[in-house]
Design an enzyme around this catalytic site. Structure first.
Site: not given
Length: 251
Positions: A130, A135, A195
């Protein structure tokens, strides 16, 4: 000369006491690296035509599909020259005050673990997939990278003044679970969706989910669920609108 920003000994001098740890990259086993590859390949295929286009630019620029869990020092060698951001490892969730202090200094925390095979479709606590896949590609986008640092600095002031809920909500409804329009089409913006195999398509296509137009005021006032898929998403008119909102928000 490039500095090793992954060194946990920097935690004290940067004020993030106790949160930065060694990534322990050498300790990831073959199955964990294979889990990353499974997640990467199927998520990248799923996101085609579903996510804002700079996300794929970031994937390519950072080499995140080169095989196995990325080692943070190598990742930083690619990311830092692009936008001044770097990644450090943490053992789990970081409290909001410390988290936004890190972001204000262009430092992004990365969990030092990866989910199990049984958790491929959904994970409540963010892991390194994730954090990195969701990000970091957008941190290679100059506009969002600059806006994130500006927003985090404002967020630190707001948290200190007791307005932490507004900070967390605006972050959630943009950086984590925001949607945006691109060339007239609804697209994923947030890392939590980017994600998530289980939620990415659902956020765009499920007719039973509520989608409202994004404004800073609406985002700051709208509660969210951190323990389940979202029943509501806020939709920015464009990526540029979301970037501008983060860069200029006064909370």
């Amino acid at each position: 000369m490039f500095k090793d920003f992954t060194d946990p000994n920097r935690a004290e001098q940067d004020g993030w006491r106790g949160y930065v740890v060694d990534q322990g990259w050498a300790g990831f086993n073959a199955e964990e690296h294979e889990t990353w590859d499974i997640l990467y390949q199927r998520q990248t295929k799923l996101l085609e035509g579903r996510i804002v286009s700079p996300f794929f630019d970031g994937l390519a620029a950072l080499g995140l599909g080169e095989g196995g869990i990325p080692e943070l020092m190598g990742l930083n060698r690619r990311l830092h020259p692009l936008t001044g951001w770097r990644c450090v490892a943490v053992a789990g969730l970081v409290p909001d005050a410390a988290f936004f202090a890190m972001l204000a200094q262009r430092v992004f925390p990365i969990g030092n673990f990866i989910r199990s095979r049984a958790q491929l479709d959904y994970l409540e606590e963010p892991d390194c997939f994730h954090d990195i896949y969701g990000h970091v590609p957008m941190l290679a986008h100059r506009g969002l990278a600059d806006a994130m640092a500006r927003f985090a600095a404002e967020g630190c002031r707001a948290i200190a003044a007791g307005r932490g809920d507004a900070v967390a909500r605006l972050y959630w409804h943009t950086v984590e679970f925001g949607l945006a329009r691109e060339e007239g089409e609804l697209r994923i913006l947030g890392a939590g969706l980017a994600s998530s195999f289980g939620e990415a398509a659902k956020s765009l296509e499920d007719p039973g989910i509520e989608r409202r137009r994004f404004t800073v005021e609406a985002a700051a006032a709208t509660p969210y669920r951190h323990d389940a898929m979202q029943p509501l998403y806020l939709v920015a008119d464009s990526l540029d609108e979301a970037v501008e909102a983060l860069a200029t928000a006064a909370l």
